[in-house]
Motif scaffolding. Structure first.
Motif, short mmCIF file in Angstrom:
data_model
loop_
_atom_site.label_atom_id
_atom_site.label_comp_id
_atom_site.label_asym_id
_atom_site.label_seq_id
_atom_site.Cartn_x
_atom_site.Cartn_y
_atom_site.Cartn_z
N MET A 131 7.81 15.78 -56.75
CA MET A 131 7.13 15.62 -55.48
C MET A 131 7.17 14.15 -55.08
O MET A 131 7.05 13.27 -55.93
CB MET A 131 5.69 16.06 -55.63
N ILE A 132 7.34 13.92 -53.79
CA ILE A 132 7.29 12.54 -53.29
C ILE A 132 6.24 12.45 -52.19
O ILE A 132 5.89 13.45 -51.58
CB ILE A 132 8.67 12.05 -52.77
N PRO A 133 5.70 11.24 -51.95
CA PRO A 133 4.64 11.10 -50.95
C PRO A 133 5.16 11.30 -49.54
O PRO A 133 6.31 10.98 -49.25
CB PRO A 133 4.15 9.66 -51.13
N TYR A 134 4.30 11.80 -48.68
CA TYR A 134 4.67 11.99 -47.27
C TYR A 134 5.06 10.67 -46.63
O TYR A 134 4.49 9.64 -46.95
CB TYR A 134 3.49 12.58 -46.50
N ASN A 164 -0.08 17.35 -52.02
CA ASN A 164 0.78 16.27 -52.49
C ASN A 164 -0.07 15.15 -53.02
O ASN A 164 -0.77 14.47 -52.30
CB ASN A 164 1.64 15.80 -51.32
N LYS A 165 -0.01 14.97 -54.35
CA LYS A 165 -0.90 13.97 -54.93
C LYS A 165 -0.27 12.60 -55.03
O LYS A 165 -0.90 11.66 -55.49
CB LYS A 165 -1.37 14.44 -56.29
N PHE A 166 0.98 12.49 -54.60
CA PHE A 166 1.63 11.18 -54.71
C PHE A 166 1.49 10.42 -53.41
O PHE A 166 2.42 9.88 -52.86
CB PHE A 166 3.08 11.33 -55.13
N ALA A 176 10.52 16.98 -53.18
CA ALA A 176 9.76 17.90 -52.34
C ALA A 176 8.46 17.26 -51.88
O ALA A 176 7.95 16.34 -52.51
CB ALA A 176 9.46 19.18 -53.11
N TYR A 177 7.94 17.76 -50.77
CA TYR A 177 6.66 17.26 -50.26
C TYR A 177 5.52 18.22 -50.54
O TYR A 177 4.37 17.88 -50.40
CB TYR A 177 6.75 17.03 -48.75
N ASP A 178 5.87 19.46 -50.89
CA ASP A 178 4.82 20.44 -51.11
C ASP A 178 5.23 21.32 -52.28
O ASP A 178 6.42 21.59 -52.47
CB ASP A 178 4.63 21.29 -49.85
N ALA A 179 4.25 21.77 -53.04
CA ALA A 179 4.53 22.58 -54.21
C ALA A 179 5.21 23.90 -53.84
O ALA A 179 5.84 24.53 -54.68
CB ALA A 179 3.24 22.86 -54.98
N LEU A 180 5.07 24.32 -52.60
CA LEU A 180 5.61 25.63 -52.23
C LEU A 180 6.89 25.56 -51.41
O LEU A 180 7.24 26.51 -50.72
CB LEU A 180 4.54 26.43 -51.47
N PHE A 202 5.22 26.82 -60.30
CA PHE A 202 4.23 26.45 -59.31
C PHE A 202 3.09 25.65 -59.95
O PHE A 202 2.61 24.64 -59.42
CB PHE A 202 3.67 27.70 -58.63
N SER A 239 2.08 21.87 -59.04
CA SER A 239 0.80 21.51 -58.45
C SER A 239 -0.06 20.65 -59.37
O SER A 239 -0.97 19.98 -58.88
CB SER A 239 0.04 22.74 -57.94
N THR A 240 0.21 20.65 -60.65
CA THR A 240 -0.61 19.76 -61.50
C THR A 240 0.09 18.43 -61.78
O THR A 240 -0.50 17.38 -61.60
CB THR A 240 -1.00 20.43 -62.83
N SER A 241 1.38 18.49 -62.18
CA SER A 241 2.04 17.22 -62.53
C SER A 241 3.00 16.75 -61.44
O SER A 241 3.49 15.64 -61.48
CB SER A 241 2.80 17.37 -63.84
N GLY A 242 3.28 17.62 -60.44
CA GLY A 242 4.18 17.21 -59.37
C GLY A 242 5.62 17.15 -59.80
O GLY A 242 6.43 16.50 -59.15
#
Ligand SMILES: Cc1ncc(COP(=O)(O)O)c(C=O)c1O
Lengths: 354, 86, 447
Positions: free
Chosen positions: A61-64, C20-22, A42-46, A337, A341-344
């Motif tokens: 989460m992965i970077p944009y 997005n922190k990555f 995912a790119y966003d927590a939501l 959520f 949002s904290t650890s991705g």
């Protein structure tokens, strides 16, 4: 039942302009022959897909894509360490160049993909669609404009009505020069240059989800006509159809491009029975679950091929199968959520130890 | 200071404000400071708390505390005129 | 048990789309050295801000460009586009590699001569060719790229007066794919203007038509544009051969190749979006295949690359003056280099990283220069780790156009340094001082 397969899938943004990830994952889960574990990227927590019941075992989460391939490579290495995924299915336009670039490296590490080449990606980009015309595909006459003055003489090459399009998104049908000029400025304001002007073709909007084998052959294809269209032009309901002309067109496209992996052809069939390819999307469409529902599970086929496993021949699909999209509200507590949002990451499965 | 006391802060640094529904991430230092502010510590008390909990070198701790308080004011988590005492 | 290390307190509000922190910061590495020389050594020796050029990178880029074209064309000439960066030391590196000079003013021409480039190895471009300039350069055999009909008339008159036959090229502008045409320079191709100009030169016989030239623009990311450009230039050359039997000695495809910087409107970063020289060369060769010339008489392909050769070789070191908390919650970082020295930050999102190891949570940060003007933003919102005052940041890929387009405003322009291939370093432009500026001022006697 086959050996277990862990598949990482992107595009969990199932909003009113949905990403294809949820459809791909539901198709994989639909297949009884496939012992699958799904890792969501995912790119966003939501992103809604993170919160859907029973959809993804784990999410990371992965970077944009705008961050470049280096952060993506690092992050995928970490996620692979944690989950041991065997296959990645990227589903969003903007991320494809990055995944295509990383594909050889991933393959060397034993991670499979079924993706087009950089040249194939380039060939179907909006501003260059005309190049497909040179390869024998019926594409509407079009011109790429960078100056509004070019509109004053455009009718000499493409008669009104015209479609004025932005480089990535946006399209507007115009009937007069005044409308064309207004649409031109609107596209520039929203999406920047260039502006694409295409011949308007009236007719029925048809879509084909096709998977190419990379050698010019077709792994499978499902045709669909949209029956409900949202104000954003997205199909909200549709029905599987079979049109021999469209099959012919799909075969021609595969031969001409040697496409590898999934793609969606957007086609108009005019009143005279002629076909016009409006756009080629280099990935699964959001409606791809229809392929599973109609009996020809193309996401499954892509996962198996990407994993390098032999594919049992696909069944033909059942014409007349419908899809109707519904919007429903998922319930979630704050926990998932908070972890996103904290650890991705949200790890629900036991993970695998490697 | 009720808004501050009502904040739900998890060990991982996830903060939920039940009044506004907003969520935040804090680092360890900010987490300790929020705790100190809830207990009503003054500037010297907060500085001492930081020194007790963290390996500090030459940082300007009072200035960092004011920076955090400014963020809290901006997000409406403390009243507009709030200042740390001392 | 040891206590954790202190880290500035940070409270970051979650915003959809910004959570997005990555991102790049996760893999952001400090750049502590430039070509093996510590950043700190450089600023201690030469001050801050400081431009640093890598000779190694310049040479590598030059050879990569030359080789990419030499693999496809029998005759290739690289010219150094002076306006990109005309510090003598920079020009010398490229001239030593074999580059000719491409200039657009008498000042640049004098500079090229000063750097030892013979007049006949200079291409003179641009709209600024006064009679005085032409009188100065024509006797030295400089190649003139004609921009307009007035200039053409002037050249013909001077040819008669000076009893010379100047060697000229027709500068052509054209519409190519999705690019905005630079139609204000040279003669338009589509309207037939370029053909008219060439006909007139060939018929007049007072000038010798030796080449065609087209510069499409700058930072062109799509190699296909050069395929189309080359095909059109080849088509024009074919027409001239058919009509007049003219065989040109060069076709100049201009500059415009992209560096590894990133335009503001660009989505993907440079390392992904910027094509290698090989792709530009391949596209050009495909287009040039349309040229119908006798074997052995192929024209020299002339390149005028500026940005692509020097941008990646230039780094700007800047020092943190202050941290601020902005009303919108972002962090403001005030640094000692503003848009006065990093002019290109109006168009590019420059790649910037800390020059020393860092830790802590990254925050959305805006970087401001030291000018007392609101426009002085050198980097819009970027996720950046905490910085202390006195620490340094480095901006990468900023070697093109900055040390020519910079301005002297409220303070002195910084020093420029080069690092040699063997790690030696030396100054190539001194930091300005009060005397530098006073030297060109005068106060009339009545004041
Ligand atoms: C005529 C001409 N040639 C070459 C260049 C160099 O362009 P670039 O730095 O994009 O390679 C320019 C730049 O404006 C130019 O005007």
């Amino acid at each position: 039942m086959n050996a277990p397969l862990t598949v990482a899938v992107t595009g969990l943004n199932a909003t009113d302009n949905p990403g294809p990830g949820v459809g791909v994952i539901r198709s994989l889960r639909h297949c009884r022959d496939l012992n699958v574990r799904v890792v969501g990227l995912a790119y966003d927590a939501l992103e809604p897909g993170v919160y859907a019941d029973g959809l993804v075992s784990d999410v990371f989460m992965i970077p944009y894509p705008s961050q470049g391939v280096v952060p993506l490579r690092d992050r995928l290495a970490y996620i692979r360490e944690r989950t041991g995924f065997d296959v990645i299915i990227p589903t969003l336009d903007a991320e494809l160049p990055g995944f295509v670039e990383l594909a050889p490296e991933l393959a060397a590490q034993g991670v499979g993909t079924l993706l087009p080449t950089v040249e194939q990606l380039d060939l179907r980009c909006k501003a260059k669609l005309a190049a497909l015309g040179d390869r024998g595909l019926p594409v509407p006459a079009s011109r790429v404009l960078t100056d509004v003055a070019q509109l004053y003489t455009i009718h000499e090459v493409i008669p009104y009505p015209l479609v004025v399009k932005g480089p990535y998104y946006g399209a507007r049908v115009v009937h007069t020069l005044e409308e064309a000029v207004a649409a031109f400025y609107k596209m520039v304001a929203e999406w920047g240059y260039p502006v694409i002007v295409q011949q308007f073709v009236a007719g029925q909007e048809l879509c084909v989800l096709a998977v190419g084998d990379g050698d010019g052959g077709l792994v499978g294809a499902v045709q669909m006509r949209k029956t409900v269209i949202t104000d954003k032009g997205k199909g909200w309901a549709g029905v599987a159809i079979r049109d021999p002309g469209l099959s012919q067109l799909t075969a021609t496209f595969m031969k001409a491009t040697k496409w590898r992996g999934p793609c969606e052809l957007e086609v108009i069939r005019d009143a005279a029975g002629g076909y016009h390819v409006l756009e080629v999307n280099p990935r699964f469409p959001a409606w791809c679950f229809l392929s599973a529902g109609a009996g020809m599970n193309l996401p499954y086929a892509v996962a198996e091929l990407a994993a390098g496993r032999p594919l049992t021949p696909l069944h033909d699909y059942r014409v007349g199968t419908m899809f109707v999209r519904i919007a429903l509200d998922q319930i979630s507590d704050m926990d998932a959520f908070s972890r996103m949002s904290t650890s991705g990451e949200v790890v629900r499965s036991q993970g695998v130890s490697r | 200071m009720q808004r501050l006391r009502d904040l739900a802060i998890s060990d991982s640094g996830f903060v939920f404000d039940p009044f506004s529904g907003a969520t935040y991430t804090v680092n360890g230092t900010a987490q300790v400071l929020l705790d100190g502010l809830k207990r009503g510590l003054d500037r010297d008390g907060l500085v001492a708390l930081l020194r007790e909990r963290f390996e500090c070198s030459t940082e300007d701790l009072p200035r960092d505390i004011d920076d955090l308080v400014q963020s809290l004011r901006m997000f409406g988590l403390v009243p507009g005129g709030f200042e740390v005492r001392g | 048990m040891s206590r954790p290390l202190y880290d500035r307190p940070i409270l970051a509000r979650h915003q959809t789309g910004l959570m997005n922190k990555f991102s790049r910061v996760a893999s952001m590495q400090p750049q502590t050295h430039i070509d093996g020389v510590p950043v700190q050594t450089l600023t201690e020796a030469y001050g801050s801000p400081l431009f640093v050029f890598s000779e190694k990178t310049m040479v590598a880029r030059y050879r990569e460009l030359r080789d990419a074209f030499a693999r496809r064309f029998s005759k290739v000439r690289v010219t150094w586009s002076y306006k990109t960066n005309y510090l003598d030391a920079i020009c010398k590196v490229f001239h030593r590699e074999g580059a000719w000079a491409e200039v657009v003013s008498e000042f640049e021409w004098e500079k090229a001569r000063h750097n030892g480039v013979p007049g006949e190895r200079i291409h003179l471009n641009g709209p600024l060719k006064t009679e005085a300039t032409l009188r100065r350069v024509l006797p030295e055999g400089t190649l003139i790229h004609v921009d307009n009909f007035d200039e053409l008339a002037l050249l013909e008159r001077l040819a008669d007066e000076l009893h010379l036959t100047p060697k000229v090229a027709v500068r052509v502008n054209m519409s190519v794919g999705s690019l905005t045409a630079w139609s204000r320079f040279g003669f338009n191709l589509e309207s037939g203007q370029a053909m008219t100009a060439a006909n007139r030169i060939l018929a007049g016989k007072r000038l010798e038509l030796v080449g065609l030239h087209c510069h499409l623009g700058t930072f062109i990311l799509d190699p296909d544009s050069y395929r189309e450009q080359a095909a059109k230039l080849a088509g024009l050359a074919n027409e001239l051969r058919r009509a007049h039997g003219a065989i040109l000695s060069f076709i100049d495809i201009g500059g415009g190749f992209a560096s590894h910087s990133k335009l503001k409107a660009q989505y993907l970063p440079g390392e992904q979006a910027t094509p290698g020289f090989d792709r530009y060369a391949a596209a050009c060769a495909e287009g040039m295949a349309a040229l119908d010339y006798p074997a052995g008489q192929e024209p020299t392909i002339v390149l005028e690359s500026g940005r692509a050769l020097v941008d990646d070789a230039g780094t700007l070191i800047s020092t943190v003056i202050a941290n601020k908390r902005m009303p919108d919650g972002q962090r403001g970082l005030v640094i000692d280099a503003g848009v006065n020295v990093l002019f290109t930050s109006f168009w590019y999102d420059h790649d910037v990283v800390p020059a020393q190891p860092f830790g802590g949570i990254s925050e959305p940060t805006v970087m401001y220069g030291p000018l007392c003007m609101n426009i002085d933003v050198v980097r819009d919102t970027i996720q950046f780790p905490p910085m202390r005052t006195g620490e340094q940041v480095v901006f990468r890929n900023v070697g093109a156009y900055n040390v020519t387009q910079w301005m002297q405003f409220i303070t002195y322009r910084p020093a420029v340094v080069i690092i040699g291939a063997d790690g030696r370093h030396g100054i190539i432009r001194k930091r300005e001082q009060l005397e530098t500026l006073l030297a060109s001022e005068e106060v009339p006697s009545w004041l």
